[in-house]
Design a protein around this motif. Sequence first.
Motif, PDB file in Angstrom:
ATOM      1  N   ASN A 248      50.467  33.083  48.119  1.00 34.27           N
ATOM      2  CA  ASN A 248      50.756  34.374  48.729  1.00 34.27           C
ATOM      3  C   ASN A 248      49.591  34.861  49.590  1.00 34.27           C
ATOM      4  O   ASN A 248      48.444  34.483  49.379  1.00 34.27           O
ATOM      5  CB  ASN A 248      51.082  35.403  47.650  1.00 34.27           C
ATOM      6  CG  ASN A 248      52.367  35.062  46.911  1.00 34.27           C
ATOM      7  OD1 ASN A 248      53.197  34.311  47.426  1.00 34.27           O
ATOM      8  ND2 ASN A 248      52.523  35.583  45.706  1.00 34.27           N
ATOM      9  N   ILE A 249      49.914  35.743  50.528  1.00 37.78           N
ATOM     10  CA  ILE A 249      48.916  36.223  51.488  1.00 37.78           C
ATOM     11  C   ILE A 249      48.772  37.744  51.431  1.00 37.78           C
ATOM     12  O   ILE A 249      48.245  38.350  52.353  1.00 37.78           O
ATOM     13  CB  ILE A 249      49.295  35.785  52.926  1.00 37.78           C
ATOM     14  CG1 ILE A 249      50.696  36.284  53.312  1.00 37.78           C
ATOM     15  CG2 ILE A 249      49.225  34.263  53.065  1.00 37.78           C
ATOM     16  CD1 ILE A 249      51.100  35.971  54.746  1.00 37.78           C
ATOM     17  N   ASP A 250      49.223  38.347  50.319  1.00 34.45           N
ATOM     18  CA  ASP A 250      49.290  39.805  50.245  1.00 34.45           C
ATOM     19  C   ASP A 250      48.114  40.472  49.540  1.00 34.45           C
ATOM     20  O   ASP A 250      48.008  41.701  49.530  1.00 34.45           O
ATOM     21  CB  ASP A 250      50.597  40.239  49.562  1.00 34.45           C
ATOM     22  CG  ASP A 250      50.829  39.515  48.236  1.00 34.45           C
ATOM     23  OD1 ASP A 250      49.877  39.423  47.434  1.00 34.45           O
ATOM     24  OD2 ASP A 250      51.953  39.033  48.011  1.00 34.45           O
ATOM     25  N   GLY A 251      47.241  39.708  48.898  1.00 34.30           N
ATOM     26  CA  GLY A 251      46.071  40.291  48.247  1.00 34.30           C
ATOM     27  C   GLY A 251      46.350  41.056  46.971  1.00 34.30           C
ATOM     28  O   GLY A 251      45.455  41.740  46.445  1.00 34.30           O
ATOM     29  N   LEU A 252      47.556  40.947  46.409  1.00 34.97           N
ATOM     30  CA  LEU A 252      47.899  41.753  45.237  1.00 34.97           C
ATOM     31  C   LEU A 252      47.198  41.290  43.961  1.00 34.97           C
ATOM     32  O   LEU A 252      46.974  42.090  43.052  1.00 34.97           O
ATOM     33  CB  LEU A 252      49.418  41.759  45.024  1.00 34.97           C
ATOM     34  CG  LEU A 252      50.213  42.579  46.056  1.00 34.97           C
ATOM     35  CD1 LEU A 252      51.707  42.503  45.775  1.00 34.97           C
ATOM     36  CD2 LEU A 252      49.748  44.026  46.063  1.00 34.97           C
ATOM     37  N   HIS A 253      46.845  40.019  43.873  1.00 36.88           N
ATOM     38  CA  HIS A 253      46.095  39.574  42.688  1.00 36.88           C
ATOM     39  C   HIS A 253      44.740  40.270  42.629  1.00 36.88           C
ATOM     40  O   HIS A 253      44.308  40.741  41.574  1.00 36.88           O
ATOM     41  CB  HIS A 253      45.910  38.051  42.710  1.00 36.88           C
ATOM     42  CG  HIS A 253      47.136  37.283  42.350  1.00 36.88           C
ATOM     43  ND1 HIS A 253      47.673  37.299  41.075  1.00 36.88           N
ATOM     44  CD2 HIS A 253      47.937  36.474  43.085  1.00 36.88           C
ATOM     45  CE1 HIS A 253      48.747  36.520  41.037  1.00 36.88           C
ATOM     46  NE2 HIS A 253      48.932  36.018  42.248  1.00 36.88           N
ATOM     47  N   GLN A 254      44.058  40.342  43.770  1.00 37.87           N
ATOM     48  CA  GLN A 254      42.764  41.029  43.805  1.00 37.87           C
ATOM     49  C   GLN A 254      42.931  42.529  43.559  1.00 37.87           C
ATOM     50  O   GLN A 254      42.111  43.149  42.892  1.00 37.87           O
ATOM     51  CB  GLN A 254      42.073  40.800  45.147  1.00 37.87           C
ATOM     52  CG  GLN A 254      41.610  39.364  45.375  1.00 37.87           C
ATOM     53  CD  GLN A 254      42.647  38.517  46.104  1.00 37.87           C
ATOM     54  OE1 GLN A 254      43.853  38.724  45.955  1.00 37.87           O
ATOM     55  NE2 GLN A 254      42.183  37.572  46.898  1.00 37.87           N
ATOM     56  N   ALA A 255      44.014  43.102  44.095  1.00 42.45           N
ATOM     57  CA  ALA A 255      44.271  44.531  43.887  1.00 42.45           C
ATOM     58  C   ALA A 255      44.480  44.840  42.405  1.00 42.45           C
ATOM     59  O   ALA A 255      44.143  45.928  41.936  1.00 42.45           O
ATOM     60  CB  ALA A 255      45.492  44.962  44.698  1.00 42.45           C
ATOM     61  N   ALA A 256      45.013  43.866  41.665  1.00 44.45           N
ATOM     62  CA  ALA A 256      45.235  44.057  40.229  1.00 44.45           C
ATOM     63  C   ALA A 256      43.953  43.895  39.424  1.00 44.45           C
ATOM     64  O   ALA A 256      43.896  44.305  38.262  1.00 44.45           O
ATOM     65  CB  ALA A 256      46.283  43.057  39.731  1.00 44.45           C
ATOM     66  N   GLY A 257      42.947  43.277  40.033  1.00 39.97           N
ATOM     67  CA  GLY A 257      41.682  43.100  39.340  1.00 39.97           C
ATOM     68  C   GLY A 257      41.250  41.660  39.131  1.00 39.97           C
ATOM     69  O   GLY A 257      40.163  41.413  38.601  1.00 39.97           O
TER      70      GLY A 257
END
Length: 243
Positions: A101-110
């Motif tokens: 994925n290219i949405d950055g949501l893993h990093q946004a989750a921590g």
Amino acid sequence: MVPALEAILAKSKNMVFFGGAGVSTESGIPDFRSVDGLYHQKFRYPPEVMLSHSFYETHTAEFFDFYRNKLIVHGAKPNAAHLRLARLERQGVCKAVVTQNIDGLHQAAGSRTVYELHGSTLRNYCTRCGKFYPVEFIEQAAGQGDGIPRCTECGGIVKPDVVLYEEGLDEQTMENAVRAIAAADTLIVGGTSLAVYPAAGLLRYFRGDDLVVINKQPTPADSMATLVLNQPIGQALREEGNP
């Protein structure tokens, strides 16, 4: 909560997660291949053409128009799967997330150790001088001239740091992903049809004890898995008492 999955996680000391578009659909981000996905929508050219390096080179303004409309998402927040993986990392269980994925949501989750095989819409760089720009810079160019984002320093085109069709994956990112998967005792594959190569080929480096596949539809890896869960990944990973 799935007892069989929790039992595997309880004994795992080095788990790696490998995920695809299905991880983010529960955050409202459409995937590519489902009935409502990008590949089933009607455009002037097929999406795989419009997201190719050749199209970027020859139809640059049209590429950016399509990219802004279809790949940049607004308001998406991490879902239960992203949040659980981040908790597992903090607990010392999840050693890495490998994502298509290219949405950055893993990093946004921590999550901190995230290998983005296909890049990120959140990073954009000048193809001439290398200066980096946030995603807002790409969006703001829509109302300026031909809509092509250009560097404020040198005037070069600012390109999203995503891997287009016809482009190779970043070698260092691939090496990191291979190393993590090869060292894992548990590999959880989630939200991916395992149809996109070379990313899907990373599974062959796994030599650990438990392969878990979580996907709504069957995958080529099901026959090799310790556990197969045909359900939404957020539902499978959600813990009781946690979002």
